[in-house]
Design an enzyme around this catalytic site. Structure first.
Site, short mmCIF file in Angstrom:
data_model
loop_
_atom_site.label_atom_id
_atom_site.label_comp_id
_atom_site.label_asym_id
_atom_site.label_seq_id
_atom_site.Cartn_x
_atom_site.Cartn_y
_atom_site.Cartn_z
N ARG A 1 0.90 -0.79 0.10
CA ARG A 1 0.35 -0.20 -0.08
C ARG A 1 0.94 0.89 -0.06
NH1 ARG A 1 -4.76 0.48 4.82
NH2 ARG A 1 -2.60 0.93 5.63
N LYS B 1 -2.50 7.37 1.35
CA LYS B 1 -2.41 7.46 2.47
C LYS B 1 -0.80 8.70 2.73
CE LYS B 1 -2.35 4.69 7.01
NZ LYS B 1 -3.01 5.65 7.49
N GLU C 1 -16.28 6.01 5.77
CA GLU C 1 -15.60 5.49 7.10
C GLU C 1 -15.16 6.84 7.88
OE1 GLU C 1 -11.11 5.06 5.96
OE2 GLU C 1 -10.74 5.53 4.82
N1 PXG Z 1 -8.91 4.63 7.19
C1 PXG Z 1 -8.34 6.18 7.72
C2 PXG Z 1 -9.01 7.16 7.36
C3 PXG Z 1 -6.70 4.98 8.18
O1 PXG Z 1 -5.91 6.41 7.94
C4 PXG Z 1 -7.93 3.24 8.52
C5 PXG Z 1 -8.83 3.83 7.44
C6 PXG Z 1 -7.45 1.35 8.64
O2 PXG Z 1 -6.73 1.13 7.44
P1 PXG Z 1 -5.60 0.21 8.27
O3 PXG Z 1 -4.99 -0.35 7.09
O4 PXG Z 1 -4.99 0.37 9.30
O5 PXG Z 1 -7.09 -1.36 8.58
C7 PXG Z 1 -6.16 4.26 8.59
C8 PXG Z 1 -5.32 4.12 9.35
C9 PXG Z 1 -2.60 6.63 13.81
C10 PXG Z 1 -3.02 5.68 12.90
O6 PXG Z 1 -1.49 6.44 14.21
C11 PXG Z 1 -3.80 5.77 11.36
C12 PXG Z 1 -4.09 4.27 11.21
C13 PXG Z 1 -3.99 3.07 11.79
C14 PXG Z 1 -2.86 3.48 12.38
C15 PXG Z 1 -2.43 4.09 13.47
O7 PXG Z 1 -3.51 7.56 13.64
N2 PXG Z 1 -4.74 4.64 10.19
#
Ligand code: PXG
Length: 289
Positions: free
Chosen positions: A50, A149, A182
């Site tokens: 990703r 991201k 989301e």
């Molecule tokens: N939506 C958004 C907008 C994200 O930033 C997710 C969904 C979940 O994706 P994953 O691949 O983790 O299942 C994210 C992920 C943090 C932090 O430090 C942010 C995320 C994941 C872990 C920690 O705030 N974002």
């Protein structure tokens, strides 16, 4: 803590980047948040893939091969004796001049921070969380596509602030058409008549790794899963609701905009998938060695 920056390790107080890095000046860069469980990095290949997809979308040439990047993540964990923890991986556009043009940036910077994770309070997992929809709309897929991201998370931060003002921990973001996209850092699922539903990427969701894992686990358990355009009405009338993310794992949602969801308690499928997820984190991942 020792932090990896462009191939070298620095202790915390010396781990610094330039004020001319376009990651700071313009939010020009990409990142990943990854978990380690029991001495293994969970879903590492998916996160690396990703990261390179995000970089490709913003025409950022990562100066490391995928193999070298994988090695850097594992090595940062090893150097910091992280067995259970959180890894933040960043690639910035690098040092440039004042002015947007990324062509002035000679070399992207790669940063790996392997440390501890900040989780939601345990009580929220037991009781379920209350969340709200907020006014800040998800970025358009034709603007900065929310599938990227990127280091520019201001849109999500605004939504998070609105959640905080409402006294809750997470916000549901709708897209410009009013469909559910989301949350600010988590994907969203509902359960309706034993079927799992989650918004498609085209609705403005991130291609969440935990989302993908939950879809796989549900299918293994013979549950029906589909992507669906969802409205707030669909959320309010769901049997169950939960959020997924690397940090949150799977967290039940029991109230949305003041409406109790289902029984108002974490639901049985949410619990089942949570158990399956935890079991998976105990047995899979890239060994830290
Ligand atoms: N939506 C958004 C907008 C994200 O930033 C997710 C969904 C979940 O994706 P994953 O691949 O983790 O299942 C994210 C992920 C943090 C932090 O430090 C942010 C995320 C994941 C872990 C920690 O705030 N974002």
């Amino acid at each position: 803590m020792k932090i990896f920056i462009d191939g070298k390790y620095y202790d915390e107080k010396n781990a610094k980047i330039s004020v001319f890095d376009h990651g700071l000046l313009y939010g020009d860069g990409v990142f990943e948040g990854i978990r380690a469980y029991h001495g293994r990095v969970f879903k590492l290949k998916e996160h690396i893939d990703r990261l390179y997809c995000s970089a490709k979308a913003i025409l950022l040439d990562i100066p490391l091969s995928r193999q070298a990047m994988t090695r850097a993540v594992i090595d940062a964990c090893r150097q910091n004796r992280v067995r259970n923890g959180y890894i933040r991986l960043l690639v910035t556009r690098g040092i440039g001049t004042l002015g947007l043009n990324p062509n002035r940036c000679k070399r992207p910077s790669v940063i790996v921070i392997a440390g501890k994770i900040q989780l939601y309070p345990p009580a929220l997992y037991a009781r379920g969380m209350e969340i709200v929809t907020v006014p800040t709309t998800r970025n358009l897929v034709n603007a900065v596509n929310p599938a990227i991201k990127s280091l520019n998370y201001l849109n999500n931060i605004l939504a998070k602030i609105e959640a905080n003002i409402a006294g809750v921990e997470e916000a549901i973001m709708l897209n410009a058409e009013g469909f559910v996209a989301e949350c600010t850092g988590d994907n969203l699922f509902i359960v309706r008549q034993r079927q799992l539903l989650t918004p498609p990427l085209s609705a403005g969701a991130l291609y969440g790794i935990t989302r993908g894992t939950v879809i796989d686990l549900a299918r293994e358990a013979d549950l029906n899963v589909a992507e669906a355009t969802l409205t707030r009405y669909d959320l309010y009338n769901a049997d169950e609701c939960f959020l997924t993310g690397t940090g949150a794992e799977i967290i039940p949602v029991v109230k949305i905009d003041g409406r109790a969801i289902g029984s108002g308690k974490p639901g049985p499928l949410t619990r089942q998938l949570t158990d399956q997820y935890h079991a998976l984190t105990r047995i899979t991942g890239e060994p830290i060695r």
